[in-house]
Design an enzyme around this catalytic site. Structure first.
Site: not given
Lengths: 305, 305
Positions: B101, B176, B244
């Protein structure tokens, strides 16, 4: 107290929800006496065999169990505790069931006043919306005396599907606040995710197909995004009623010394939506307030062509 | 380009997720060459028949398709674009698949650099966590050239269950981010609702039984609350990795001129949790940061007795 049922049931508040719920009791063969602020809104039930009474005290005088399903806590207070309210007319041994989403603290106050008169009281808010009311698939969260709950349970089972006793007076309302707290931040996430997808140029149906089935999935995502993609912002459940619920939850949280930053943010965003003439829209219209915040014109059909 | 498979597969990054995913490719009979920062963490795969290479360029030189599953965008950049990175060693006609990701903008940058060398590139982040990786039930969101996607699809089907092409380079990462945006505000709602229930004295299992099945229901509510009730705040998916992801989504939103107040609030709350030494905990530990905010000791087992 099977006698409570033979004496007939009372129903106060015949909006979209209340009319459907009361209709199930009528259809099950119960004698029902209704009262609501605007008599014309009870006409369907009267045509279906319900009797009319001229006020909440009059309903209570005739009935063993009186249900209320109205708009706001102020209505609940007046109808339950007012000079011509249910408790003013209720006989000892009868039961008052408030199914309005209202204040836990008011539910406790009503329970105390009811007990003083030998009347049972339950707070029994529902979830499942207009569809759940029509299909008798509502979830009902009940607070109050457990023996009183057991007496009313057969009637709840006519109206709803998942009936769960939550504890003493006010606990039904507290459970409903848990429900609304979940929905509020969940809807913020759904709307922000859709706007991100829209701005980034993703095909909305394609991305929803993959995220809906996994860890990001929710009832709101599955059930509201198809409406949003069609530009359908009708209620469902209205923004002004959701704001009422959120304000109850925030006030109760303040009493409990509990900070809820996510719910407070959702509150602010829904206030903005109401200021933008969105009060009568459905809760999914939060998307429009968030779109406006970033100067986005929501036109997903156009974006796909 | 069936030849890509015959030339063998490369795998870079053998953490919890990467080891499980790479293991499925090995188990399916593919020849796999691995590289990871700490060789000891690849030992299980080496014991299972994988070959070792001394760096990303060396992996690429030997393989037709190279997968990456590492921690942070900075790692992705170095491993893909660095002097000894994958593209420095990759042959024309080979394919680089980044399953980390990471940033949509970095995915686009890699795609451009790859095209310059005649290499195909896909961004293909996953959802489903460590359990999904072990069971090969991951959802995979893929961005890049559709022909390249079709070449790699049989390999994705070994690793995951729901494989959906989302569009050009970066679109897998954008999808995502949609997923993580949903999860972030959803988790805020779950944690605040649980704390409300706890403070108000509701029985947590009882109230969850009724709210989980209705309009307030979500994957997070169903799957995380049992852990929270047991005081289990282990990852699953760690707070530091979720921060993150949220920071990538917020940075991309800023680029798109999109304000996401709910995601920004979730970010602040997760930063607080990390400051409270929660970085290595699971994302459901957000409950602890919110409890601390209101000076609540989370002890649901104690509260029930």
């Amino acid at each position: 107290m099977a006698s409570s049922f033979e004496e007939g049931l009372g129903w106060i508040g015949t909006g979209v929800m209340g009319s459907a719920m009361c209709g199930h009791l009528l259809a099950a063969g119960h004698r029902v006496t209704v009262y609501t602020r605007t008599r014309a809104r009870a006409q369907g039930l009267l045509d279906g065999g319900a009797e009319w009474a001229d006020g909440p005290a009059e309903v209570a005088a005739r009935c063993g169990v009186v249900f209320m399903m109205v708009g706001f806590p102020a209505d609940v207070r007046e109808l339950a505790l007012g000079q011509r309210g249910v408790l003013a007319g209720a006989r000892a041994g009868s039961i008052l069931v408030d199914m309005t989403t209202s204040e836990p603290s008011l539910a406790k106050e009503i329970a105390v006043a009811a007990t003083d008169r030998g009347v049972g009281a339950l707070d029994a808010p529902v979830s499942g919306g207009d569809v759940g009311a029509r299909k008798a698939t509502l979830s009902i969260m009940v607070g109050g005396d457990p023996d009183v709950f057991e007496q009313v349970r057969p009637l709840f089972e006519i109206i709803g599907q998942t009936i769960v006793y939550q504890g003493g007076p006010g606990m039904g309302q507290h459970a409903k606040m848990v429900n609304q707290t979940l929905i509020a931040s969940g809807m913020v996430g759904v709307c922000e995710a859709l706007l991100y997808a829209y701005k980034s140029g993703l095909d909305l149906e394609t991305v929803l197909a993959v995220v809906s089935s996994g860890a990001a999935g929710s009832w709101s995502l599955t059930n509201y995004t198809p409406r949003m993609l069609k530009g359908d912002f009708e209620p469902g459940f209205s923004v002004e009623h959701f704001i009422k619920d959120i304000e109850i939850a925030l006030a109760e949280a303040r009493r409990m010394d509990l900070a809820l930053p996510g719910l407070a943010l959702a509150h602010e965003l829904y206030l903005a939506l109401r200021a933008q003439d969105g009060g009568r829209k459905g809760t999914q219209a939060l998307l429009l307030a968030l779109a406006r915040l970033s100067n986005i014109t929501w036109d997903p059909a156009g974006s796909e062509t």
